[in-house]
Scaffold this active site. Structure first.
Site, short mmCIF file in Angstrom:
data_model
loop_
_atom_site.label_atom_id
_atom_site.label_comp_id
_atom_site.label_asym_id
_atom_site.label_seq_id
_atom_site.Cartn_x
_atom_site.Cartn_y
_atom_site.Cartn_z
N GLU A 42 -2.91 -4.58 -3.13
CA GLU A 42 -3.35 -5.56 -4.15
C GLU A 42 -3.36 -4.81 -5.35
O GLU A 42 -3.14 -5.25 -6.32
CB GLU A 42 -5.01 -6.07 -3.71
CG GLU A 42 -5.11 -6.89 -2.66
CD GLU A 42 -5.32 -6.24 -1.45
OE1 GLU A 42 -4.77 -4.87 -1.23
OE2 GLU A 42 -5.87 -6.65 -0.46
N ASN A 47 0.94 -1.12 -0.13
CA ASN A 47 0.06 -0.08 -0.08
C ASN A 47 0.77 1.30 0.01
O ASN A 47 1.88 1.29 0.71
CB ASN A 47 -0.90 -0.05 1.07
CG ASN A 47 -0.41 -0.31 2.59
OD1 ASN A 47 0.68 -0.78 2.63
ND2 ASN A 47 -1.11 0.27 3.44
N GLU A 78 0.10 5.05 0.51
CA GLU A 78 -0.71 6.22 1.20
C GLU A 78 -0.38 7.77 0.74
O GLU A 78 0.72 7.79 0.05
CB GLU A 78 -0.76 6.02 2.57
CG GLU A 78 -1.48 4.78 3.17
CD GLU A 78 -1.68 4.67 4.56
OE1 GLU A 78 -1.12 5.56 5.38
OE2 GLU A 78 -2.21 3.81 5.05
N CYS A 123 -10.61 -3.20 -4.85
CA CYS A 123 -9.77 -4.22 -5.20
C CYS A 123 -10.36 -5.54 -5.65
O CYS A 123 -9.62 -6.33 -6.43
CB CYS A 123 -8.63 -4.60 -3.74
SG CYS A 123 -7.57 -3.22 -3.66
N CYS A 177 -3.84 0.57 -2.70
CA CYS A 177 -4.02 -0.65 -1.77
C CYS A 177 -2.79 -1.47 -2.30
O CYS A 177 -2.34 -1.41 -3.41
CB CYS A 177 -5.30 -1.34 -1.92
SG CYS A 177 -6.75 -0.74 -0.88
N CYS A 236 -10.51 -4.71 -0.17
CA CYS A 236 -11.67 -3.84 0.12
C CYS A 236 -12.44 -4.07 -1.11
O CYS A 236 -11.96 -4.87 -2.25
CB CYS A 236 -10.96 -2.49 0.01
SG CYS A 236 -10.41 -2.00 -1.54
N1 THU Z 1 -5.16 -1.89 2.62
C1 THU Z 1 -4.63 -2.53 1.65
O1 THU Z 1 -3.69 -2.14 1.09
N2 THU Z 1 -5.10 -3.53 1.36
C2 THU Z 1 -6.16 -4.07 1.95
O2 THU Z 1 -6.64 -5.09 1.75
C3 THU Z 1 -6.97 -3.48 2.96
C4 THU Z 1 -6.42 -2.18 3.35
C5 THU Z 1 -4.54 -0.60 2.77
C6 THU Z 1 -5.19 0.66 2.56
C7 THU Z 1 -4.65 1.68 3.43
O3 THU Z 1 -3.34 2.22 3.06
C8 THU Z 1 -4.61 0.84 4.59
O4 THU Z 1 -4.57 -0.28 4.32
C9 THU Z 1 -5.49 1.19 5.97
O5 THU Z 1 -6.97 1.07 5.25
#
Ligand code: THU
Length: 132
Positions: A56, A43, A45, A90, A54, A87
């Site tokens: 994925e 991920n 941000e 994704c 994310c 999510c």
């Molecule tokens: N996140 C992912 O990268 N993958 C997931 O399956 C769930 C959430 C990340 C998004 C964000 O950067 C952090 O986790 C908190 O939601």
């Protein structure tokens, strides 16, 4: 090494590089293309929160960038006790490049916790075949 082990190791390594200063929740992912190559992602941000991506999404983008567009498995790695499943957005991105019987492995530090199919997590999906 078993293919799922290989996905696990790639996702775990990717998770360490996650850029998650806002949520402090680092996630790694790895996809296995149909030709047997593993691609990782984490991920990433952003201070403008919705702009973050994310793990994925990053792993899928790495696969597509390398020229592959079908995958049989994806593994998600995160810490904590809860299952970290993809999510909704994704799930749709995974469905673009995977059939309903492709596997989604959800892992924690100790290994794979649960394995779902794409159909389990996105039933009655709107997929590429709808526009074929
Ligand atoms: N996140 C992912 O990268 N993958 C997931 O399956 C769930 C959430 C990340 C998004 C964000 O950067 C952090 O986790 C908190 O939601």
């Amino acid at each position: 090494m078993d293919l799922v082990d290989s996905l696990f190791e790639t996702a775990r390594a990717a998770q360490m590089n996650a850029y998650a200063p806002y949520s402090r929740f680092k996630v790694g992912a790895a996809v296995l293309s149909s030709s047997g190559v593993v691609y990782g992602g984490c991920n990433v941000e952003n201070v403008a929160y919705p702009v973050g991506i994310c793990a994925e999404t990053a792993a899928i983008a790495a696969m597509v960038c390398a020229g592959a567009n079908q995958m049989s498995d994806i593994l998600v790695f995160a810490e904590g006790d809860a299952l970290v499943t993809p999510c909704g957005a994704c799930r749709q991105r995974i469905r673009e490049f995977a059939g309903g019987d492709a596997r989604i492995h959800i892992a924690g530090p100790e290994g794979v916790r649960r394995t779902f199919t794409v159909d389990d997590l996105l039933p009655y999906a709107f997929g590429p075949e709808n526009l074929a």
